[in-house]
Write an enzyme that holds these catalytic residues in place. Structure first.
Site, PDB file in Angstrom:
ATOM      1  N   SER A 124     -17.187  26.353  13.455  1.00 19.78           N
ATOM      2  CA  SER A 124     -18.239  27.113  12.778  1.00 19.78           C
ATOM      3  C   SER A 124     -18.912  28.059  13.756  1.00 19.78           C
ATOM      4  O   SER A 124     -18.982  27.772  14.966  1.00 19.78           O
ATOM      5  CB  SER A 124     -19.267  26.117  12.237  1.00 19.78           C
ATOM      6  OG  SER A 124     -20.449  26.779  11.883  1.00 19.78           O
ATOM      7  N   TYR A 148     -25.174  18.437  13.537  1.00 25.06           N
ATOM      8  CA  TYR A 148     -23.951  18.953  12.908  1.00 25.06           C
ATOM      9  C   TYR A 148     -23.234  19.913  13.867  1.00 25.06           C
ATOM     10  O   TYR A 148     -22.026  19.789  14.119  1.00 25.06           O
ATOM     11  CB  TYR A 148     -24.287  19.672  11.594  1.00 25.06           C
ATOM     12  CG  TYR A 148     -23.172  20.571  11.102  1.00 25.06           C
ATOM     13  CD1 TYR A 148     -21.989  20.024  10.601  1.00 25.06           C
ATOM     14  CD2 TYR A 148     -23.278  21.965  11.159  1.00 25.06           C
ATOM     15  CE1 TYR A 148     -20.953  20.853  10.167  1.00 25.06           C
ATOM     16  CE2 TYR A 148     -22.251  22.794  10.725  1.00 25.06           C
ATOM     17  CZ  TYR A 148     -21.092  22.232  10.232  1.00 25.06           C
ATOM     18  OH  TYR A 148     -20.061  23.040   9.819  1.00 25.06           O
ATOM     19  N   LYS A 152     -19.354  19.859  16.012  1.00 22.85           N
ATOM     20  CA  LYS A 152     -18.339  20.915  16.093  1.00 22.85           C
ATOM     21  C   LYS A 152     -18.055  21.263  17.558  1.00 22.85           C
ATOM     22  O   LYS A 152     -16.903  21.431  17.962  1.00 22.85           O
ATOM     23  CB  LYS A 152     -18.803  22.169  15.340  1.00 22.85           C
ATOM     24  CG  LYS A 152     -18.909  21.973  13.841  1.00 22.85           C
ATOM     25  CD  LYS A 152     -17.561  21.743  13.200  1.00 22.85           C
ATOM     26  CE  LYS A 152     -17.651  21.415  11.729  1.00 22.85           C
ATOM     27  NZ  LYS A 152     -16.423  20.899  11.144  1.00 22.85           N
TER      28      LYS A 152
HETATM   29  P1  NAD Z   1     -16.852  20.259   1.723  1.00 29.59           P
HETATM   30  O1  NAD Z   1     -17.869  19.196   1.882  1.00 29.59           O
HETATM   31  O2  NAD Z   1     -16.765  20.965   0.427  1.00 29.59           O
HETATM   32  O3  NAD Z   1     -15.404  19.673   2.072  1.00 29.59           O
HETATM   33  C1  NAD Z   1     -15.206  18.650   3.025  1.00 29.59           C
HETATM   34  C2  NAD Z   1     -14.336  17.593   2.376  1.00 29.59           C
HETATM   35  O4  NAD Z   1     -14.101  16.547   3.336  1.00 29.59           O
HETATM   36  C3  NAD Z   1     -14.982  16.946   1.155  1.00 29.59           C
HETATM   37  O5  NAD Z   1     -14.059  16.995   0.074  1.00 29.59           O
HETATM   38  C4  NAD Z   1     -15.252  15.494   1.586  1.00 29.59           C
HETATM   39  O6  NAD Z   1     -15.105  14.602   0.501  1.00 29.59           O
HETATM   40  C5  NAD Z   1     -14.204  15.299   2.664  1.00 29.59           C
HETATM   41  N1  NAD Z   1     -14.526  14.317   3.713  1.00 29.59           N
HETATM   42  C6  NAD Z   1     -15.638  14.253   4.488  1.00 29.59           C
HETATM   43  N2  NAD Z   1     -15.521  13.256   5.372  1.00 29.59           N
HETATM   44  C7  NAD Z   1     -14.298  12.672   5.163  1.00 29.59           C
HETATM   45  C8  NAD Z   1     -13.601  11.605   5.775  1.00 29.59           C
HETATM   46  N3  NAD Z   1     -14.121  10.882   6.764  1.00 29.59           N
HETATM   47  N4  NAD Z   1     -12.371  11.280   5.302  1.00 29.59           N
HETATM   48  C9  NAD Z   1     -11.819  11.983   4.268  1.00 29.59           C
HETATM   49  N5  NAD Z   1     -12.443  13.000   3.660  1.00 29.59           N
HETATM   50  C10 NAD Z   1     -13.665  13.350   4.111  1.00 29.59           C
HETATM   51  O7  NAD Z   1     -17.079  21.311   2.913  1.00 29.59           O
HETATM   52  P2  NAD Z   1     -16.466  22.752   3.135  1.00 29.59           P
HETATM   53  O8  NAD Z   1     -17.547  23.738   2.933  1.00 29.59           O
HETATM   54  O9  NAD Z   1     -15.194  22.889   2.416  1.00 29.59           O
HETATM   55  O10 NAD Z   1     -16.187  22.695   4.696  1.00 29.59           O
HETATM   56  C11 NAD Z   1     -14.936  22.314   5.215  1.00 29.59           C
HETATM   57  C12 NAD Z   1     -15.022  22.293   6.735  1.00 29.59           C
HETATM   58  O11 NAD Z   1     -15.416  23.582   7.198  1.00 29.59           O
HETATM   59  C13 NAD Z   1     -16.048  21.301   7.271  1.00 29.59           C
HETATM   60  O12 NAD Z   1     -15.528  20.705   8.441  1.00 29.59           O
HETATM   61  C14 NAD Z   1     -17.230  22.182   7.590  1.00 29.59           C
HETATM   62  O13 NAD Z   1     -18.026  21.641   8.628  1.00 29.59           O
HETATM   63  C15 NAD Z   1     -16.546  23.455   8.048  1.00 29.59           C
HETATM   64  N6  NAD Z   1     -17.406  24.634   7.893  1.00 29.59           N
HETATM   65  C16 NAD Z   1     -17.939  24.914   6.658  1.00 29.59           C
HETATM   66  C17 NAD Z   1     -18.770  26.019   6.513  1.00 29.59           C
HETATM   67  C18 NAD Z   1     -19.410  26.341   5.188  1.00 29.59           C
HETATM   68  O14 NAD Z   1     -20.354  27.117   5.150  1.00 29.59           O
HETATM   69  N7  NAD Z   1     -18.942  25.807   4.073  1.00 29.59           N
HETATM   70  C19 NAD Z   1     -19.036  26.850   7.624  1.00 29.59           C
HETATM   71  C20 NAD Z   1     -18.458  26.546   8.841  1.00 29.59           C
HETATM   72  C21 NAD Z   1     -17.637  25.436   8.973  1.00 29.59           C
HETATM   73  C1  UD1 Z   2     -25.759  27.999   7.555  1.00 27.18           C
HETATM   74  C2  UD1 Z   2     -25.803  26.812   8.460  1.00 27.18           C
HETATM   75  C3  UD1 Z   2     -24.893  27.034   9.653  1.00 27.18           C
HETATM   76  C4  UD1 Z   2     -23.489  27.382   9.189  1.00 27.18           C
HETATM   77  C5  UD1 Z   2     -23.569  28.603   8.290  1.00 27.18           C
HETATM   78  C6  UD1 Z   2     -22.224  29.018   7.744  1.00 27.18           C
HETATM   79  C7  UD1 Z   2     -28.086  26.018   8.064  1.00 27.18           C
HETATM   80  C8  UD1 Z   2     -29.453  25.892   8.645  1.00 27.18           C
HETATM   81  N1  UD1 Z   2     -27.193  26.622   8.871  1.00 27.18           N
HETATM   82  O1  UD1 Z   2     -26.310  29.072   8.249  1.00 27.18           O
HETATM   83  O2  UD1 Z   2     -24.830  25.886  10.447  1.00 27.18           O
HETATM   84  O3  UD1 Z   2     -22.661  27.665  10.303  1.00 27.18           O
HETATM   85  O4  UD1 Z   2     -24.435  28.303   7.180  1.00 27.18           O
HETATM   86  O5  UD1 Z   2     -21.868  28.195   6.707  1.00 27.18           O
HETATM   87  O6  UD1 Z   2     -27.790  25.562   6.967  1.00 27.18           O
HETATM   88  N2  UD1 Z   2     -31.811  32.087   3.018  1.00 27.18           N
HETATM   89  C9  UD1 Z   2     -32.932  32.346   2.241  1.00 27.18           C
HETATM   90  N3  UD1 Z   2     -33.234  31.473   1.234  1.00 27.18           N
HETATM   91  C10 UD1 Z   2     -32.482  30.372   0.962  1.00 27.18           C
HETATM   92  C11 UD1 Z   2     -31.339  30.111   1.752  1.00 27.18           C
HETATM   93  C12 UD1 Z   2     -31.047  30.983   2.784  1.00 27.18           C
HETATM   94  O7  UD1 Z   2     -33.628  33.340   2.454  1.00 27.18           O
HETATM   95  O8  UD1 Z   2     -32.824  29.603   0.039  1.00 27.18           O
HETATM   96  C13 UD1 Z   2     -31.449  33.034   4.086  1.00 27.18           C
HETATM   97  C14 UD1 Z   2     -31.421  32.442   5.472  1.00 27.18           C
HETATM   98  O9  UD1 Z   2     -32.663  32.543   6.102  1.00 27.18           O
HETATM   99  C15 UD1 Z   2     -30.335  33.308   6.131  1.00 27.18           C
HETATM  100  C16 UD1 Z   2     -29.387  33.640   4.990  1.00 27.18           C
HETATM  101  O10 UD1 Z   2     -30.141  33.461   3.806  1.00 27.18           O
HETATM  102  O11 UD1 Z   2     -30.891  34.510   6.613  1.00 27.18           O
HETATM  103  C17 UD1 Z   2     -28.164  32.746   4.936  1.00 27.18           C
HETATM  104  O12 UD1 Z   2     -28.590  31.387   4.946  1.00 27.18           O
HETATM  105  P1  UD1 Z   2     -27.549  30.162   4.757  1.00 27.18           P
HETATM  106  O13 UD1 Z   2     -26.693  30.426   3.578  1.00 27.18           O
HETATM  107  O14 UD1 Z   2     -28.334  28.902   4.781  1.00 27.18           O
HETATM  108  O15 UD1 Z   2     -26.595  30.298   6.019  1.00 27.18           O
HETATM  109  P2  UD1 Z   2     -26.974  30.304   7.599  1.00 27.18           P
HETATM  110  O16 UD1 Z   2     -28.419  30.157   7.815  1.00 27.18           O
HETATM  111  O17 UD1 Z   2     -26.333  31.495   8.194  1.00 27.18           O
END
Ligand code: NAD
Ligand code: UD1
Length: 336
Positions: A124, A148, A152
């Site tokens: 991330s 969190y 990572k």
């Molecule tokens: P998500 O929660 O939708 O998907 C994660 C999946 O992993 C879920 O289906 C959950 O049931 C499963 N899971 C969790 N722990 C498990 C375990 N121990 N064994 C088996 N299954 C397990 O999340 P996502 O948004 O799809 O994110 C996927 C990955 O990408 C995560 O590692 C997250 O940290 C990373 N990531 C997400 C974002 C974002 O904004 N969504 C940003 C940066 C990184």
């Molecule tokens: C979040 C995660 C970060 C992750 C990233 C990508 C948090 C604190 N951080 O960051 O770890 O890597 O997503 O998935 O959750 N905002 C509002 N109102 C809201 C929600 C958000 O104004 O109700 C604003 C925030 O201040 C920011 C932007 O929208 O400027 C995006 O916010 P968000 O979607 O939570 O993502 P990140 O803060 O970038």
């Protein structure tokens, strides 16, 4: 190729599975369904007309994982499984360290035992901590500001150490910026439990009338309109990035690190406008104080992924808003 996808019923995992199936890979999903639904598998089948093999197991459980590797000759693994809520990680840090780090160690040990050494890891942009210079490239200093993010960061170090110790591993660390949007069919998308923490699912819930208004966290940042700027990437583009990364690690050895972002930032109010256009509705909002820990601006230097893997995003913020809105309308109470 036989590709094992951990967390494959989750938000990013399910979209990636669709793109892998579209490229004729065989997909085996393992997920404990702690943050996703079984129904996602039916949706994937409806989109692709293909079936995946599914195991409801916890990646921390090595014996269960070994059974999967015994049943299938796995060529590569994409490791999405993990807990991902920043706020929650500050409340239950041990659960985050246990789940995210133990699952990765258990997976690596089983992969090693079965001589499967191709891995893509979901990292991330959070590993960049606070940066003052934009755009952020992969050489920027790393730090974390919450448990969190530390999981990572630690996992990145574990994977780097592993590659140093044994040159036969091929690993990609993909640092995602802000994944948003949904599949254009409206069948799969982001399905948060409870009140969303992130901007886009919050906006769609305001648009559909489940939440009264958006709280815009601060309008006094040094940005185009004072609100926070982020690098939003459509989840289908992000999924395609994983297909590129599979090609990359299976053709050139060692460890590679890529930002996956659009390379451009949009402010909160620009996102609100895009959603107003997509929904045809007014998105009510109020300016509130800054959210603790937030930074003003964060966007990627996305050139390395383009130069080395040919990956670039094609979808616009209008696509993100239209697709997120279609998913929200089709699934007002989430995936059931
Ligand atoms: P998500 O929660 O939708 O998907 C994660 C999946 O992993 C879920 O289906 C959950 O049931 C499963 N899971 C969790 N722990 C498990 C375990 N121990 N064994 C088996 N299954 C397990 O999340 P996502 O948004 O799809 O994110 C996927 C990955 O990408 C995560 O590692 C997250 O940290 C990373 N990531 C997400 C974002 C974002 O904004 N969504 C940003 C940066 C990184
Ligand atoms: C979040 C995660 C970060 C992750 C990233 C990508 C948090 C604190 N951080 O960051 O770890 O890597 O997503 O998935 O959750 N905002 C509002 N109102 C809201 C929600 C958000 O104004 O109700 C604003 C925030 O201040 C920011 C932007 O929208 O400027 C995006 O916010 P968000 O979607 O939570 O993502 P990140 O803060 O970038």
């Amino acid at each position: 190729m036989n590709i094992l996808v951990t967390g494959g019923t989750g938000y990013i995992g399910s979209h990636t599975v669709v793109e892998l199936l579209n490229k004729d890979h065989n997909v085996i999903i393992v997920d404990n369904l702690s943050n996703s639904k079984y129904e996602v598998l039916n949706r994937i089948k409806r989109i692709t007309n293909k079936v995946v093999t599914f195991y409801q197991i916890d990646v921390c459980n090595k014996d269960d994982l070994k059974e999967v590797f015994k049943n299938h000759k796995i060529d590569s693994v994409i490791h999405f499984a993990g807990l991902k809520a920043v706020g929650e990680s500050t409340e239950i840090p041990l659960k985050y360290y246990e789940n995210n780090i133990l699952s990765t160690l258990s997976l690596l040990e089983v992969m090693k035992e079965f001589n499967c050494k191709n891995l893509i890891f979901s990292s991330s942009a959070t590993v960049y901590g606070y940066q003052s210079v934009m755009p952020i490239n992969e050489e920027a200093t790393l730090s974390a500001t919450n448990p969190y993010g530390r999981t990572k960061l630690f996992i990145e170090y574990i994977l780097k150490d592993l590659c140093l110790s044994d040159k036969s591993w091929n690993i990609a660390l993909l640092r995602y910026f802000n994944p948003v949007g949904a599949h254009p069919t409206g069948l799969i998308g982001e399905d948060p439990n409870g009140i969303p923490n992130n901007l886009c699912p919050y906006i769609t819930q305001v648009a559909i009338g489940k939440l009264p208004y958006l709280k815009v966290f601060g309008d006094d940042y040094d940005t185009i309109d004072g609100t926070g700027v982020r690098d939003y990437i459509h989840v289908v583009d992000l999924a395609v990035g994983h297909v590129c990364a599979i090609d990359k690690i299976t053709t050139s050895p060692g460890l590679v690190i890529y930002n996956l972002g659009a390379g451009k930032g949009y402010s909160v109010l620009e996102m609100v406008k895009a959603f107003e256009k997509a929904t045809g509705r007014k998105i009510a909002y109020k300016i509130t104080p800054r959210r603790a820990g937030d930074i003003g601006t964060c966007y990627a230097d996305a050139s390395k992924a383009y130069n080395e893997m040919g990956f670039k995003t094609i979808k616009t913020i209008d696509d993100m808003a239209i697709d997120a809105w279609r998913f929200q309308q089709n699934n007002p109470d989430g995936i059931k």
